[in-house]
Scaffold this active site. Structure first.
Site, PDB file in Angstrom:
ATOM      1  N   TYR A 131       2.463   2.740  -3.460  1.00 34.24           N
ATOM      2  CA  TYR A 131       2.794   1.553  -4.264  1.00 34.24           C
ATOM      3  C   TYR A 131       1.964   0.359  -3.791  1.00 34.24           C
ATOM      4  O   TYR A 131       1.247  -0.282  -4.568  1.00 34.24           O
ATOM      5  CB  TYR A 131       4.304   1.269  -4.174  1.00 34.24           C
ATOM      6  CG  TYR A 131       4.664  -0.088  -4.707  1.00 34.24           C
ATOM      7  CD1 TYR A 131       4.530  -0.365  -6.071  1.00 34.24           C
ATOM      8  CD2 TYR A 131       5.120  -1.108  -3.860  1.00 34.24           C
ATOM      9  CE1 TYR A 131       4.825  -1.625  -6.565  1.00 34.24           C
ATOM     10  CE2 TYR A 131       5.420  -2.358  -4.346  1.00 34.24           C
ATOM     11  CZ  TYR A 131       5.277  -2.615  -5.701  1.00 34.24           C
ATOM     12  OH  TYR A 131       5.565  -3.863  -6.180  1.00 34.24           O
ATOM     13  N   SER A 162       2.268  -7.742  -4.306  1.00 34.53           N
ATOM     14  CA  SER A 162       3.447  -7.468  -3.489  1.00 34.53           C
ATOM     15  C   SER A 162       3.158  -7.616  -2.005  1.00 34.53           C
ATOM     16  O   SER A 162       2.017  -7.383  -1.554  1.00 34.53           O
ATOM     17  CB  SER A 162       3.876  -6.028  -3.761  1.00 34.53           C
ATOM     18  OG  SER A 162       4.810  -5.600  -2.809  1.00 34.53           O
ATOM     19  N   LYS A 197      -1.313  -1.750  -5.539  1.00 33.12           N
ATOM     20  CA  LYS A 197      -1.317  -3.214  -5.734  1.00 33.12           C
ATOM     21  C   LYS A 197      -2.577  -3.808  -5.091  1.00 33.12           C
ATOM     22  O   LYS A 197      -3.229  -4.676  -5.659  1.00 33.12           O
ATOM     23  CB  LYS A 197      -0.055  -3.845  -5.131  1.00 33.12           C
ATOM     24  CG  LYS A 197       1.220  -3.521  -5.902  1.00 33.12           C
ATOM     25  CD  LYS A 197       1.250  -4.274  -7.215  1.00 33.12           C
ATOM     26  CE  LYS A 197       2.438  -3.920  -8.077  1.00 33.12           C
ATOM     27  NZ  LYS A 197       2.428  -4.564  -9.398  1.00 33.12           N
TER      28      LYS A 197
END
Ligand code: UDP
Length: 329
Positions: free
Chosen positions: A140, A116, A144
């Site tokens: 988040y 991402s 990643k």
């Protein structure tokens, strides 16, 4: 080639499964169906397995010869990750490590990873290149980046080859209108705008109008879901041919503000959309625009649906005929 697609019942996963099947790959979709939709899977085999369940996961590898993995399964809400990092480290890190270890055990040495733009955090320069500083501003993005780093070391030690794809804003729906975006609760701008058009929301909240951007609202780089899906196939082909590990950005290199997206949606749907200016959403960088020159040059990726009107039109086609999303949750 038999491909295991984790999280294949989700938005990006299901759009990739459809393209893999179209290209003649033998697909096995793994999903725990916590957020994914069984109906979103267009074909191939399906196993309802949670990556945190090591025994069930290993059985998937034991029961069929898998050649490569495309790994989407993850939790992906930035705000939730800030409030509940424990959930994110478990589902995005521990579960993903279980997957890598099962791959090792069953000698599967190729993985395409759904990463991402969140790995960059607040970018140090725009457009963002793959060698920009990575400094995630939420759990988040952190998970990643951690997994990107984990596969790098698994490559170094065990020869697992990977391609990590850093997506910018995935949007739109399959051109057929058969599958599209359905999150509960919905947090993404384009589906929210279309829900307002359908009368499911009184207005669209604009999160922040005082950014240093063209109209004060956040600017994002929207990429059509099928163009994104096709990049996974090119990445697989690179690995099939014995290509080395790599990291690529995926965006269109053009930024649209929140207000611009709302205008496009008004044009596409022919409806006036009510908006409400609200304070900034925590953790939102002002501008995220990618350069995707690297994947264009190295993998010949060529987006087909890079016009923002087309992106919103395909999303509208799906939402109009599926106002409540998929029939099953
Ligand atoms: N956004 C907004 N109102 C909404 C949802 C999103 O103003 O109801 C903004 C959000 O602040 C961001 C942009 O729209 O600047 C895209 O948000 P989205 O959640 O779709 O994707 P993100 O950029 O967070 O990955």
């Amino acid at each position: 080639m038999r491909i295991l697609v984790t999280g294949g019942a989700g938005y990006i996963g299901s759009h990739t499964v459809i393209e893999l099947l179209e290209m003649g790959y033998d697909v096995i979709t793994l999903d725990n169906l916590q957020k994914g939709h069984r109906e979103a899977i267009s074909g191939g085999e399906f196993v309802k397995v949670d990556l945190l369940n090591k025994n069930e996961l290993e059985d998937v590898f034991k029961n069929s010869k898998i050649d490569a993995v495309v790994h989407f399964a993850a939790d992906s809400l930035v705000g939730e990750s800030v409030e509940n990092p424990s959930k994110y480290f478990k589902s995005n890190m521990i579960a993903s490590l279980n997957l890598l270890d099962a791959m090792l055990k069953y000698d599967v040495k190729k993985i395409v990873f759904s990463s991402s733009a969140a790995v960059y955090g607040e970018p140090d320069r725009i457009p963002i290149q793959e060698n920009n500083k990575t400094f995630p501003t939420n759990p988040y993005g952190e998970t990643k980046l951690m997994f990107e780093n984990a596969i790098k070391w698994y490559d170094n030690a065990y020869g697992i080859k990977y391609v990590s794809l850093r997506y910018f804003n995935a949007a739109g729906a399959h051109i057929s209108g058969k599958i599209g975006e359905d999150h509960a609760p919905e947090s993404h701008l384009i589906p929210i705008v279309l829900q307002a058009v359908l009368g499911q929301r009184p207005h669209v909240q604009i999160f922040g109008t005082d950014y240093e951007t063209k109209d004060g609202t956040c600017v994002r780089d929207y990429i059509h879901i099928t163009d994104l899906a096709m990049a996974h196939i090119l990445a697989l082909k690179r690995l099939e041919k014995g290509g080395d590990s790599a990291i690529y950005n995926l965006g269109n290199g053009e930024g649209f503000s929140v207000r611009e997206i709302i205008k496009v949606a008004e044009k596409v749907t022919g409806k006036k959309i009510n908006t409400k200016d609200t304070p900034r959403r925590a953790g939102d960088p002002a501008v995220l625009i990618a350069t995707s020159e690297k994947i264009k040059k190295e993998l010949n990726w060529a987006p087909k649906y890079n016009d923002i009107n087309t992106i919103v039109e395909t999303a509208w086609k799906w939402h109009k005929s599926n106002p409540k999303g998929f029939k099953t949750s």
